[in-house]
Design an enzyme around this catalytic site. Sequence first.
Site, PDB file in Angstrom:
ATOM      1  N   GLU A   1       3.044   0.393   2.085  1.00 40.21           N
ATOM      2  CA  GLU A   1       4.279   1.143   1.783  1.00 40.21           C
ATOM      3  C   GLU A   1       4.263   2.476   2.603  1.00 40.21           C
ATOM      4  OE1 GLU A   1       4.960   2.122  -2.238  1.00 40.21           O
ATOM      5  OE2 GLU A   1       4.964  -0.262  -2.755  1.00 40.21           O
TER       6      GLU A   1
ATOM      7  N   LYS B   1      12.751  -2.641 -10.839  1.00 42.45           N
ATOM      8  CA  LYS B   1      12.511  -3.404  -9.585  1.00 42.45           C
ATOM      9  C   LYS B   1      13.629  -4.682  -9.863  1.00 42.45           C
ATOM     10  CE  LYS B   1       7.698  -2.327  -8.460  1.00 42.45           C
ATOM     11  NZ  LYS B   1       6.401  -2.734  -8.990  1.00 42.45           N
TER      12      LYS B   1
HETATM   13  P1  PGA Z   1       4.407  -4.164  -5.928  1.00 42.54           P
HETATM   14  O1  PGA Z   1       3.916  -2.470  -5.762  1.00 42.54           O
HETATM   15  O2  PGA Z   1       5.740  -4.460  -5.086  1.00 42.54           O
HETATM   16  O3  PGA Z   1       3.344  -4.704  -4.749  1.00 42.54           O
HETATM   17  O4  PGA Z   1       4.340  -4.658  -6.964  1.00 42.54           O
HETATM   18  C1  PGA Z   1       4.980  -1.523  -6.119  1.00 42.54           C
HETATM   19  C2  PGA Z   1       4.515  -0.906  -7.363  1.00 42.54           C
HETATM   20  O5  PGA Z   1       3.583  -1.287  -8.168  1.00 42.54           O
HETATM   21  O6  PGA Z   1       5.223   0.181  -7.748  1.00 42.54           O
HETATM   22 ZN    ZN Z   2       3.642   0.039  -9.877  1.00 40.70          ZN
END
Ligand code: PGA
Ligand code: ZN
Length: 412
Positions: free
Chosen positions: A205, A331
């Site tokens: 990230e 998400k």
């Molecule tokens: P991931 O991580 O997209 O690998 O799940 C992002 C998060 O955990 O916030």
């Molecule tokens: Zn997370």
Amino acid sequence: MKIERVRALEILDSRGTPTVQAQVWLSDGSSASAQAPSGASTGRHEAVELRDGDPVRHAGKGVLRAVRNVEEILGPAVIGLDAADQAAVDARLIETDGSPNKARLGANALLALSCAAARATANARRIPLWRYLAGSRTPTMPIPMVNIISGGLHAGRNLEFQDFLVRPRGYPDLASALEAVTAVHRATGKLLAMKGCILTGVADEGGWGPRLASNEEAIQVLHEAIAQVGADMDIVLDVASSHFYEEGTYRLEGRELTAEGMADLLAPWLEKYGVRSIEDPLAEDDWAGWQLLTARLGNQVRLVGDDLFVTNLTRLEKGIAECAANAVLVKMNQIGTLTETFGVIDRAREAGFGAVISARSGETEDSFLADLAVASGAGEIKVGSITRSERLAKYNRLLEIEKWEWPATKEG
Ligand code: PGA
Ligand code: ZN
């Protein structure tokens, strides 16, 4: 405006792994594309990302079946529908998939199409996407929580905790908040180098991925960097604890802790380092632990459920009813359609829960969720660090909205 034509494409995400892009055309000739992101520290209860499993291509991670599902099944199912009726489009997608977790046609296929339909409609109306998505909601410019140090599955398991982030406080606008964040990022890099950390690259990230002695040391470095540049920032953590949890035990730093032990570990840091928000401090199915932690710390700190809720309304309802967590990470690809995503955000607000709009660790240059964050009025966004263009696509879109499209005046 009716949906007239749909197509899809296998593209690559920020880890070089395939993902789905969908494109939608409307009857007035408007069109738009959208791209699905992809997680690494995925929750067990997420909607299913369909992968080909063909070892000859992309180590089994190809998405040609999902692409075909958009072109041959999902697309034809929504052609002729009014694209502005997002609820109807998404209901048709869900019904066509027919499985409880979108495993049949793929949440990656559904989401790319769902978002492309929304964006095409905004284009047809010639209004910014965020304004179209907002509908009757009150849009707000979100405050970013920005990854500075990465650990966990995003940085080769150098540390157990996944994200050490900062959240700017009281800056007049996003541009000045981001400037302060970049100063903290630079100062953190210098402090880490002084400690002898070899900083050869960035994590998934975009944050630093140093090898440090403990999770607390990462927080200390961040705390020092904030003080050094005189920034006004909270510290935010994503513990992402599911990946070091097994049968009632959290295994970290050579210790074995219970949920209570995790609470003992985290509690002193609220005061000591100004930690104001903690994501996934406990594992995705440790409901009893979450209840205990929320009762103990919930009035002092934001406790955000990511793997716990997986943007799933049923799981969020359980959290609300049982007083487990007090905020939800949102998400879109954990659930697979825009309508269901808004369902979770709106319910969180109604229940007095916070909502943080979040990217995945595998992202693309699509900035859709910047518009989603503004439109939903959620107030907070988490898209990684201030390096790597798949992250900056979102920040830069927010800067553009702030400078050129804000405030909302009239519906176009
Ligand atoms: P991931 O991580 O997209 O690998 O799940 C992002 C998060 O955990 O916030
Ligand atoms: Zn997370």
